[in-house]
Design a protein around this motif. Structure first.
Motif, PDB file in Angstrom:
ATOM      1  N   UNK A  51      55.052 -11.202  44.849  1.00 49.78           N
ATOM      2  CA  UNK A  51      53.933 -11.710  45.638  1.00 49.78           C
ATOM      3  C   UNK A  51      52.690 -11.868  44.764  1.00 49.78           C
ATOM      4  N   UNK A  52      52.405 -10.878  43.947  1.00 47.27           N
ATOM      5  CA  UNK A  52      51.213 -10.923  43.102  1.00 47.27           C
ATOM      6  C   UNK A  52      51.278 -12.085  42.121  1.00 47.27           C
ATOM      7  N   UNK A  53      52.435 -12.304  41.510  1.00 48.95           N
ATOM      8  CA  UNK A  53      52.572 -13.407  40.546  1.00 48.95           C
ATOM      9  C   UNK A  53      52.426 -14.756  41.229  1.00 48.95           C
ATOM     10  N   UNK A  54      53.007 -14.896  42.411  1.00 46.39           N
ATOM     11  CA  UNK A  54      52.918 -16.161  43.137  1.00 46.39           C
ATOM     12  C   UNK A  54      51.481 -16.494  43.509  1.00 46.39           C
ATOM     13  N   UNK A  55      50.662 -15.468  43.759  1.00 51.92           N
ATOM     14  CA  UNK A  55      49.283 -15.685  44.175  1.00 51.92           C
ATOM     15  C   UNK A  55      48.288 -15.568  43.027  1.00 51.92           C
ATOM     16  N   UNK A  56      48.780 -15.441  41.811  1.00 52.64           N
ATOM     17  CA  UNK A  56      47.893 -15.434  40.654  1.00 52.64           C
ATOM     18  C   UNK A  56      47.088 -14.175  40.482  1.00 52.64           C
ATOM     19  N   UNK A  57      47.611 -13.054  40.925  1.00 54.79           N
ATOM     20  CA  UNK A  57      46.908 -11.777  40.779  1.00 54.79           C
ATOM     21  C   UNK A  57      47.041 -11.290  39.342  1.00 54.79           C
ATOM     22  N   UNK A  58      45.952 -11.188  38.596  1.00 54.21           N
ATOM     23  CA  UNK A  58      46.044 -10.793  37.178  1.00 54.21           C
ATOM     24  C   UNK A  58      46.558  -9.382  36.975  1.00 54.21           C
ATOM     25  N   UNK A  59      46.507  -8.542  37.996  1.00 56.86           N
ATOM     26  CA  UNK A  59      46.970  -7.183  37.843  1.00 56.86           C
ATOM     27  C   UNK A  59      48.493  -7.097  37.748  1.00 56.86           C
ATOM     28  N   UNK A  60      49.184  -8.163  38.119  1.00 64.55           N
ATOM     29  CA  UNK A  60      50.655  -8.156  38.058  1.00 64.55           C
ATOM     30  C   UNK A  60      51.145  -7.898  36.641  1.00 64.55           C
TER      31      UNK A  60
END
Length: 497
Positions: free
Chosen positions: A479-488
């Motif tokens: 989910x984080x990668x799909x939404x561009x979350x840099x913390x991923x």
């Protein structure tokens, strides 16, 4: 950042009455079960319930973070905090968080302003100077300068309370406290380096309902509706209660018998939750003090419901109800005594904090009595409003219009809720599981919500649930990668390694 599917970007054409008005009603720190329609056993909220009965009730809505400013920024931009950049509260005296620029991202306020809507916002903004947005005025919580305090001084002068020496005041006027609160107030103030000692002021204010700040905000909203009744408008009423301070006047103070207040959940919390002021204040106040706070909290909700009733009546009186999209919600929840806690300053993502009330009405376009059970989020508010207004939805946002769900259409939809706390913590909630991890590796939590709805037992270190932890972690990273979350990129591949 995830692009919205093509069907989401195709907004529906305006209805036969043209583009509707928008009335956005919100509070601060309101529990998702604080409404009678969502199960509150202590008070009735007929006016907010009316919005749901005449429209739609969302039973699985969540905030993006249990902080005020980031949630409010997500509401108007359709973006998660990790993208719009408001990670903590905008409070120049207490944090370094910069305000949200009006032109940083597409937002409902500027979009509707550009479409010729009359714009008005009264109450809590919490994103910097409200006047920095070209559609709004630079106003404080209750309006311009010291007008409200002048009114209060004229109607309820402080000199009449000169003999009252009890510490802990509201609007510079006494707060009547029970003995458990009075003792706890002093103990909480004695805690070293306590930056939030003021939240221990809990009790009955001597300021009557007609002089409360929120009553004045409602008066201002009614004036805005009157002023713009002959054109399209978006008007926001943003009341602070039931946020602290937990003080309320009669008749709201005495509405909930303290003996009937229940305090669910274990008080034996994980180490990361024991240090915060929410748990510390609860421990100091004890069950009697916690029940006093919870009863007052529900009284404050009832007061806000009465304000909502005043606004809805004005729509009815002016014949505007049939073509006004009304939405009621909040920015995040509150513990309301669960797990022995007072307030919301706690690390974990308890449902008490992340689930929120959400109801919406638009006669003729939303079927009365509709219930939506799919997970929806504050990122979905902005595209939903634009969709009902027949306006284009920005393609590069995280949120999606909830209209297909409201209309009962079979569409692919997320089966999770995602939350964050700044650049440190991330949470993923599904129908069964809730999973939390932090960047430092010191916090790891897994709850089986189907068997443990109060989140009493953390299963993250139980070998029997290692596969569940790894599965939820992999899903969170997806989910984080799909939404561009840099913390991923900073989280471990295996949380148990």
């Amino acid at each position: 950042m995830a692009a919205a599917p093509a069907w989401v970007r195709c907004a529906t054409a305006p209805g036969r009455q043209g583009r509707p008005n928008v009335l956005f009603l919100m509070t601060d720190e309101q529990h998702y079960r604080s409404l009678s329609i969502t199960g509150n056993p202590y008070i009735r909220t007929p006016h907010i319930d009316r919005i749901a009965r005449e429209g739609v009730l969302f039973t699985n809505a969540t905030c993006v973070t249990p902080y005020c400013s980031p949630s409010r920024a997500s509401i108007i931009t359709g973006l998660y905090p990790h993208t719009h950049g408001i990670l903590t509260n905008v409070s120049p005296r207490r944090t370094t968080q910069k305000p949200l620029p009006h032109d940083a991202f597409p937002n409902t306020e500027c979009t509707l302003h550009a479409q010729g809507y009359a714009m008005g916002h009264r109450g809590k903004w919490h994103l910097g100077d409200k006047g920095a947005f070209p559609c709004y005025e630079s106003l404080g919580y209750v309006g311009k300068g010291g007008e409200y305090h002048k009114l209060l001084e004229e109607r309820l002068p402080r000199t009449q309370f000169a003999d009252d020496k009890d510490p802990g005041r509201y609007l510079r006027r006494p707060v009547k406290k029970i003995e458990a609160i009075r003792r706890g107030w002093q103990k909480f103030h004695d805690v070293p380096n306590n930056r939030v000692a003021y939240i221990a002021t809990i009790g009955r204010t001597v300021v009557p309902p007609e002089l409360l700040p929120e009553t004045q905000i409602t008066n201002q909203v009614l004036e805005l509706i009157d002023r713009h009744s002959d054109r399209r408008f978006m008007i926001t009423a943003s009341w602070s209660p039931p946020h602290d301070l937990w003080v309320t006047p009669e008749p709201y103070y005495s509405m909930v018998p303290r003996a009937k207040v229940e305090l669910p959940g274990t008080t034996d919390l994980p180490p990361w939750d024991r240090r915060g002021p929410t748990k510390r204040l609860g421990d100091i106040m004890g069950p009697e003090g916690i029940k006093e706070y919870a009863a007052i909290y529900h009284g404050m909700v009832k007061y806000i419901d009465d304000q909502v009733g005043r606004v809805l009546k004005r729509l009815d009186d002016l014949g505007l109800a049939d073509n006004t999209l009304v939405l009621f919600t909040t920015d995040h929840g509150d513990m309301v005594g669960a797990h022995g806690c007072i307030g919301k300053s706690i690390t974990s993502f308890f449902d008490d904090l992340v689930r929120i009330p959400l109801v919406m009405r638009l006669p003729g376009r939303i079927k009365p009595g509709t219930v939506v059970s799919q997970p929806v989020s504050q990122i979905d508010f902005m595209p939903t409003i634009l969709d009902y207004l027949g306006l284009p939805i920005p393609p590069k946002i995280h949120g999606r219009s909830m209209r297909p769900l409201v209309e009962g259409k079979q569409v692919a939809w997320r089966d999770y809720a995602f939350c964050q706390r700044a650049n440190r913590l991330r949470m993923l909630r599904t129908a069964r599981w809730k999973y939390t991890i932090d960047l430092r590796g010191s916090i790891l939590a897994l709850y089986d919500l189907s068997k443990d709805p109060h989140e009493d037992k953390n299963l993250a270190r139980d070998p029997a649930h290692a596969a569940d932890v790894r599965r939820m972690h992999a899903r969170l990273l997806e989910v984080m990668r799909a939404d561009g979350d840099p913390m991923a990129a900073k989280l471990p591949a295996d949380p148990l390694a």
